[in-house]
Design a protein around this motif. Structure first.
Motif, short mmCIF file in Angstrom:
data_model
loop_
_atom_site.label_atom_id
_atom_site.label_comp_id
_atom_site.label_asym_id
_atom_site.label_seq_id
_atom_site.Cartn_x
_atom_site.Cartn_y
_atom_site.Cartn_z
N GLY A 138 0.79 -1.22 0.00
CA GLY A 138 0.00 0.00 0.00
C GLY A 138 0.82 1.27 0.00
N ASN A 139 2.11 1.16 0.27
CA ASN A 139 2.99 2.33 0.29
C ASN A 139 3.77 2.49 -1.01
N GLY A 140 3.42 1.72 -2.03
CA GLY A 140 4.12 1.82 -3.30
C GLY A 140 5.50 1.22 -3.27
N SER A 141 5.67 0.13 -2.53
CA SER A 141 6.97 -0.51 -2.39
C SER A 141 6.87 -2.00 -2.67
N PHE A 142 8.00 -2.58 -3.07
CA PHE A 142 8.14 -4.02 -3.18
C PHE A 142 9.06 -4.51 -2.07
N SER A 143 8.81 -5.71 -1.59
CA SER A 143 9.70 -6.34 -0.62
C SER A 143 10.12 -7.70 -1.17
N PHE A 144 11.42 -7.98 -1.08
CA PHE A 144 11.92 -9.28 -1.54
C PHE A 144 13.13 -9.68 -0.70
N VAL A 176 12.67 -3.07 -12.90
CA VAL A 176 12.25 -3.92 -14.02
C VAL A 176 12.31 -5.39 -13.62
N PHE A 177 13.40 -5.79 -12.97
CA PHE A 177 13.53 -7.19 -12.57
C PHE A 177 12.43 -7.59 -11.58
N VAL A 178 12.20 -6.76 -10.58
CA VAL A 178 11.22 -7.12 -9.55
C VAL A 178 9.82 -7.15 -10.13
N LYS A 179 9.49 -6.19 -10.99
CA LYS A 179 8.16 -6.17 -11.59
C LYS A 179 7.94 -7.34 -12.54
N ASN A 180 9.03 -7.89 -13.06
CA ASN A 180 8.94 -9.02 -13.98
C ASN A 180 9.49 -10.29 -13.32
N HIS A 181 9.20 -10.44 -12.05
CA HIS A 181 9.67 -11.58 -11.26
C HIS A 181 9.39 -12.90 -11.96
N GLY A 182 10.44 -13.72 -12.11
CA GLY A 182 10.28 -15.04 -12.70
C GLY A 182 10.25 -15.07 -14.21
N ARG A 183 10.31 -13.91 -14.84
CA ARG A 183 10.28 -13.83 -16.30
C ARG A 183 11.70 -13.63 -16.83
N VAL A 184 12.10 -14.46 -17.78
CA VAL A 184 13.42 -14.31 -18.38
C VAL A 184 13.40 -13.10 -19.31
N LEU A 185 14.33 -12.18 -19.09
CA LEU A 185 14.39 -10.94 -19.86
C LEU A 185 15.67 -10.92 -20.70
N SER A 186 15.50 -10.73 -21.99
CA SER A 186 16.67 -10.61 -22.86
C SER A 186 17.33 -9.25 -22.65
N VAL A 233 20.27 -16.31 -23.39
CA VAL A 233 18.97 -15.62 -23.42
C VAL A 233 19.04 -14.27 -22.73
N GLY A 234 19.38 -14.27 -21.44
CA GLY A 234 19.40 -13.02 -20.70
C GLY A 234 19.48 -13.26 -19.21
N TYR A 235 18.55 -12.67 -18.47
CA TYR A 235 18.57 -12.74 -17.01
C TYR A 235 17.16 -12.93 -16.47
N VAL A 236 17.08 -13.46 -15.24
CA VAL A 236 15.79 -13.64 -14.58
C VAL A 236 15.94 -13.31 -13.10
N PHE A 237 14.95 -12.61 -12.56
CA PHE A 237 14.94 -12.30 -11.13
C PHE A 237 14.20 -13.41 -10.40
N THR A 238 14.89 -14.05 -9.45
CA THR A 238 14.32 -15.20 -8.75
C THR A 238 14.19 -14.97 -7.25
N GLY A 239 14.32 -13.71 -6.82
CA GLY A 239 14.16 -13.42 -5.40
C GLY A 239 12.75 -13.74 -4.93
N ARG A 240 12.60 -13.94 -3.63
CA ARG A 240 11.30 -14.26 -3.04
C ARG A 240 10.57 -12.97 -2.70
N LEU A 241 9.43 -12.74 -3.33
CA LEU A 241 8.64 -11.55 -3.04
C LEU A 241 7.88 -11.76 -1.74
N ASP A 242 8.05 -10.83 -0.80
CA ASP A 242 7.40 -10.95 0.50
C ASP A 242 5.98 -10.41 0.46
#
Length: 242
Positions: A138-144, A176-186, A233-242
């Motif tokens: 609700g505060n416009g933040s991501f936690s991981f 970009v990585f956090v918003k696209n969690h789990g998606r492989v990005l070229s 291919v590229g990179y993927v963000f695999t952190g755990r979103l809280d």
């Protein structure tokens, strides 16, 4: 956000001829447009209304700088900003893009090109929105993994509670990585979503930026667990979103 709100544009330009031209053209193309001529009026409109994008002139009256207004805006908002300028100075262009402009257009411009570039920015922003609203608090933040990424303040806080300094490019990359969690990005996708293509970035520049980012957030940068490479291919963000 409703469709009506999603189609609203804010023009910040002290030249009434340009403002009226943009109002007529973009309203003919289905947008709602509000035009103001200075920073104070811009702040007032942004505090009262939600906009899909802002056209911001580089030079405004009474010594106001569009770049300074952009810096101020980026402290509180992630709204797409397209800079308009009568100067074709490469330094100003680079600074504007680094500060957080989504595009930079020199005057005189063709209205059809301006519309096409606006639509590109809006498509890019839509693609970069989080797929699950539960991921954004609700505060416009991501936690991981104990980290907190505050989008409104553009601040990263470590699990220990200390602020971690990021460059504009590093912050945008992490968002970009956090918003696209789990998606492989070229690399091409990363350049597009982080606006780096406007700076004529190369693959190695993306790789170098990720190396620097890993050094700041990974427990072991040589064996990354948050931003992982996908060979060929590229990179993927695999952190755990809280």
């Amino acid at each position: 956000m409703t469709d009506k709100e999603a189609d609203r544009l804010l023009v910040v330009d002290d030249d009434p001829r340009i403002a009226q031209m943009l109002i007529r053209y973009f309203e003919d193309n289905g947008f709602k447009v509000t035009a103001v001529g200075n920073g104070a009026a811009m702040r007032n409109e942004l505090s009262r209304n939600r906009f899909s994008a802002v056209f911001l002139d580089l030079v405004l009256p009474k010594g106001e700088s569009g770049l300074e207004l952009l810096r101020e805006l980026r402290n509180t908002s992630d709204v797409p900003v397209l800079m308009l300028t009568g100067q074709d100075d490469v330094t100003d262009k680079v600074v504007g893009l680094e500060v957080g402009a989504d595009d930079y257009i020199a005057k005189p411009f063709h209205l059809r090109e301006l519309l096409a570039r606006l639509r590109t920015v809006l498509r890019r922003r839509t693609a970069n929105e989080p797929t699950g609203r539960r991921e954004l608090d609700g505060n416009g933040s991501f936690s991981f993994d104990g980290w907190r990424l505050d989008l409104s303040r553009r601040r990263l806080t470590s699990p220990s509670g200390s602020d971690v300094s990021l460059t504009t490019g590093e912050f945008d990359m992490l968002v970009v990585f956090v918003k696209n969690h789990g998606r492989v990005l070229s690399r091409d996708t990363l350049m597009e979503l982080t606006r780096s293509r406007s700076l004529e970035a190369f693959d190695r520049a993306i790789d170098a930026q990720i190396v620097r980012l890993r050094k700041k957030i990974e427990p072991d940068p040589k064996d990354p667990t948050l931003i992982q490479s996908v060979r060929g291919v590229g990179y993927v963000f695999t952190g755990r979103l809280d």
